[in-house]
Design an enzyme around this catalytic site. Structure first.
Site, PDB file in Angstrom:
ATOM      1  N   ASP A   6     -67.586 -18.587  64.242  1.00  0.00           N
ATOM      2  CA  ASP A   6     -66.579 -18.690  63.183  1.00  0.00           C
ATOM      3  C   ASP A   6     -66.953 -17.625  62.153  1.00  0.00           C
ATOM      4  O   ASP A   6     -67.918 -17.795  61.392  1.00  0.00           O
ATOM      5  CB  ASP A   6     -66.625 -20.109  62.598  1.00  0.00           C
ATOM      6  N   SER A  10     -67.855 -14.411  54.230  1.00  0.00           N
ATOM      7  CA  SER A  10     -69.242 -14.219  53.807  1.00  0.00           C
ATOM      8  C   SER A  10     -70.248 -14.417  54.935  1.00  0.00           C
ATOM      9  O   SER A  10     -71.244 -13.704  55.004  1.00  0.00           O
ATOM     10  CB  SER A  10     -69.605 -15.189  52.673  1.00  0.00           C
ATOM     11  N   PHE A  11     -70.023 -15.400  55.780  1.00  0.00           N
ATOM     12  CA  PHE A  11     -71.023 -15.764  56.785  1.00  0.00           C
ATOM     13  C   PHE A  11     -70.407 -15.936  58.171  1.00  0.00           C
ATOM     14  O   PHE A  11     -69.225 -16.263  58.293  1.00  0.00           O
ATOM     15  CB  PHE A  11     -71.719 -17.082  56.397  1.00  0.00           C
ATOM     16  N   LEU A 101     -56.630 -17.741  60.328  1.00  0.00           N
ATOM     17  CA  LEU A 101     -56.918 -18.422  61.590  1.00  0.00           C
ATOM     18  C   LEU A 101     -57.954 -19.530  61.428  1.00  0.00           C
ATOM     19  O   LEU A 101     -57.931 -20.519  62.164  1.00  0.00           O
ATOM     20  CB  LEU A 101     -57.387 -17.412  62.638  1.00  0.00           C
ATOM     21  N   ASP A 102     -58.856 -19.385  60.446  1.00  0.00           N
ATOM     22  CA  ASP A 102     -59.825 -20.468  60.227  1.00  0.00           C
ATOM     23  C   ASP A 102     -59.109 -21.713  59.698  1.00  0.00           C
ATOM     24  O   ASP A 102     -59.406 -22.843  60.077  1.00  0.00           O
ATOM     25  CB  ASP A 102     -60.978 -20.033  59.300  1.00  0.00           C
ATOM     26  N   THR A 125     -65.899 -18.962  51.005  1.00  0.00           N
ATOM     27  CA  THR A 125     -65.717 -17.898  50.018  1.00  0.00           C
ATOM     28  C   THR A 125     -64.495 -18.240  49.167  1.00  0.00           C
ATOM     29  O   THR A 125     -64.538 -18.198  47.937  1.00  0.00           O
ATOM     30  CB  THR A 125     -65.459 -16.552  50.737  1.00  0.00           C
ATOM     31  N   THR A 181     -76.400 -21.245  29.316  1.00  0.00           N
ATOM     32  CA  THR A 181     -75.319 -20.523  30.001  1.00  0.00           C
ATOM     33  C   THR A 181     -75.205 -20.939  31.463  1.00  0.00           C
ATOM     34  O   THR A 181     -74.115 -21.250  31.968  1.00  0.00           O
ATOM     35  CB  THR A 181     -75.562 -19.008  29.912  1.00  0.00           C
TER      36      THR A 181
END
Ligand SMILES: Nc1ncnc2c1ncn2[C@@H]1O[C@H](COP(=O)(O)OP(=O)(O)O)[C@@H](O)[C@H]1O
Ligand SMILES: CC(C)(COP(=O)(O)O)[C@@H](O)C(=O)NCCC(=O)O
Ligand SMILES: [K+]
Length: 249
Positions: A6, A10-11, A101-102, A125, A181
């Protein structure tokens, strides 16, 4: 054995199954093609025969990965392709081939597992929501920036928001108003994600009352699972759909 991939923005998520196409042997998450090849390099161990994959990367990037896999392991590779209808689900996009498609595979998998209406939320992402009615009609969905995008936009488009990953992780111990922050940003983004989830649940309730299942998938699903206790956390939902879209011939 069968290799499943898959390829997200990002991965790359990978998984090796026995030749029966069902029993998982090993899997992992890698950030580059080279890291994938390295993880699979123990060719003796896996003896890969076939590969099926889904990618939301550019055709060039995907072609290049496929060529590397064929070169390294001599596997035959089947790629998921867009469809207007499949397994009782009707793609809701006006231009069906433009639906990621994912997303398509995850909602095929969700509808299959739910055998009824479902809401599929994917935290990668990008964050995506997809609605499938009990009759298999995909009603469409939503796309928002995911946790890594929200956090990085703030870090790169402001001058005074700077912190490291360890501090970010520590900030997630609570959701109290931030007193530093890193806490303010990390908890703020987390609340955005949770708010998104609750809004999607409200919409699903308006459509279907209580008669639907919720699936959470993607690498950051764990960040929001607490707000939907009844949801099924299904890290392999895309792979469920991938097996449906690319059956072993
Ligand atoms: N083992 C892991 N490796 C990398 N990222 C992970 C892992 N487990 C969870 N994550 C989280 O998953 C997110 C990426 O989700 P993922 O579904 O892989 O995205 P994409 O499909 O867009 O590539 C990252 O923000 C990260 O926080
Ligand atoms: C929405 C996505 C960017 C999600 O990608 P991811 O976060 O899983 O890497 C991807 O599904 C995509 O590129 N979709 C095409 C646009 C669409 O679905 O409308
Ligand atoms: K994804």
């Amino acid at each position: 054995m069968i290799l499943e991939l898959d390829c997200g923005n990002s991965f790359i998520k990978w998984r090796v199954l026995r030749s029966d196409g069902v029993t998982p042997v090993e899997g992992g998450v890698v950030s580059s093609d080279d890291d994938l090849l390295a993880s699979l390099s123990d060719a003796e161990k896996f003896q890969l025969e076939k590969c099926r994959l889904v990618s939301v990367r550019t055709p060039d990037e995907t072609d290049s990965l496929v060529a590397s896999l064929v070169g390294a392991f001599g596997v035959s590779v089947a790629r998921a392709v867009p469809a207007r209808d499949m397994a009782g689900v009707k793609n809701g996009y006006e231009e069906y081939e433009r639906l990621g498609l994912d997303r398509w595979l995850a909602l095929l998998g969700g509808f299959h597992l739910a055998s009824g209406a479902c809401l599929v939320l994917d935290f990668g992402t990008a964050v995506t929501a997809d609605f499938v009615a009990a009759d298999g009609e995909h009603l469409g969905g939503f796309i928002c920036p995911g946790m890594p995008l929200m956090r990085n936009q703030l870090r790169t488009h402001t001058r005074r928001i700077r912190y490291d990953d360890t501090a970010a992780e520590r900030a997630h111990e609570s959701l109290a108003p931030g007193r530093a922050t890193v806490e303010a940003v990390e908890r703020g983004c987390m609340l955005m994600l949770r708010g998104f989830v609750l809004t999607q649940l409200e919409l699903a309730k308006q459509y279907w009352g209580k008669d639907f299942e919720v699936f959470l998938t993607g690498g950051d699903a764990g960040l929001v699972s607490g707000v939907v206790p009844d949801a099924k956390v299904a890290p392999d939902l895309v792979f469920v759909g991938l097996a449906m879209a690319c059956p072993l011939s």
